[in-house]
Design an enzyme around this catalytic site. Sequence first.
Site, PDB file in Angstrom:
ATOM      1  N   GLY A  56       0.847  -1.181   0.000  1.00 45.22           N
ATOM      2  CA  GLY A  56       0.000   0.000   0.000  1.00 45.22           C
ATOM      3  C   GLY A  56       0.883   1.232   0.000  1.00 45.22           C
ATOM      4  CD  GLN A  61       3.518   5.704   2.652  1.00 50.06           C
ATOM      5  OE1 GLN A  61       2.480   5.171   2.283  1.00 50.06           O
ATOM      6  NE2 GLN A  61       4.549   5.034   3.145  1.00 50.06           N
ATOM      7  CB  CYS A 104       5.762   2.354   7.409  1.00 48.67           C
ATOM      8  SG  CYS A 104       5.214   3.815   6.506  1.00 48.67           S
ATOM      9  CG  LEU A 105       6.704   1.054   1.413  1.00 42.96           C
ATOM     10  CD1 LEU A 105       5.993   1.307   0.095  1.00 42.96           C
ATOM     11  CD2 LEU A 105       7.771  -0.002   1.282  1.00 42.96           C
ATOM     12  CG  HIS A 146      -0.106   1.416   7.247  1.00 42.33           C
ATOM     13  ND1 HIS A 146       0.861   1.037   8.143  1.00 42.33           N
ATOM     14  CD2 HIS A 146       0.524   2.158   6.305  1.00 42.33           C
ATOM     15  CE1 HIS A 146       2.032   1.542   7.773  1.00 42.33           C
ATOM     16  NE2 HIS A 146       1.850   2.223   6.653  1.00 42.33           N
ATOM     17  CD  GLU A 147      -1.057   2.669   2.760  1.00 39.27           C
ATOM     18  OE1 GLU A 147      -0.654   3.842   2.613  1.00 39.27           O
ATOM     19  OE2 GLU A 147      -0.274   1.723   2.968  1.00 39.27           O
ATOM     20  CG  HIS A 150       0.718   6.798   5.647  1.00 37.33           C
ATOM     21  ND1 HIS A 150       1.822   7.298   6.302  1.00 37.33           N
ATOM     22  CD2 HIS A 150       1.003   5.502   5.358  1.00 37.33           C
ATOM     23  CE1 HIS A 150       2.726   6.350   6.424  1.00 37.33           C
ATOM     24  NE2 HIS A 150       2.256   5.246   5.868  1.00 37.33           N
TER      25      HIS A 150
END
Length: 186
Positions: A56, A61, A104-105, A146-147, A150
């Site tokens: 995702g 991000q 997380c990226l 999670h998204e 963000h």
Amino acid sequence: MRNRLIPGSSGHVRAMTLLGEPVLHTPCETVTDFGPELARLVEDMFATMYAANGVGLAANQVGVGLRVFVYDCPDDEDVRHLGHVVNPRLVEADGDVFQGPEGCLSLPGLEAPTPRFDRAVVEGVRLDGTPVRVEGTGFFARCLQHECDHLAGGVYADHVTGRARRRLLRAIRKERWGSGVGVLEG
């Protein structure tokens, strides 16, 4: 035979926003322009997510403060969920709460046990403005929550508590990109 391109196949990989960069910690703006720039952003987000081996990715991000996320994520039954949501709203998050590993990226190489509901429902629209409702369970529900976090200016580390939080904060401080750790210590 496929009639559509694979998402991201014509996109460009963008630089990842890392913990501490202001756009990652600021609530994103509602999308109002549904033109070609939005389509390009979504395509680039898929390309970036795949290049980083993610499941995702939210627009902030990649440094864009708009309410958009993409996903290619399995659920706990290994059913693949693929798509995007513009102007998403987490309308339901319920069921059992599971403490599972989450990464997380934007915090590369780190993960911590993070509590998430086992079911989540997100509503929003697609690139063409048509309504979409996405329901997920298990790992996919974790991804949806999670998204959405963000896009509200949060990261998974905000949900980590106790000893795990202290370990995660120490690990963040050791990273060269971890200079923004203060955003988690408020």
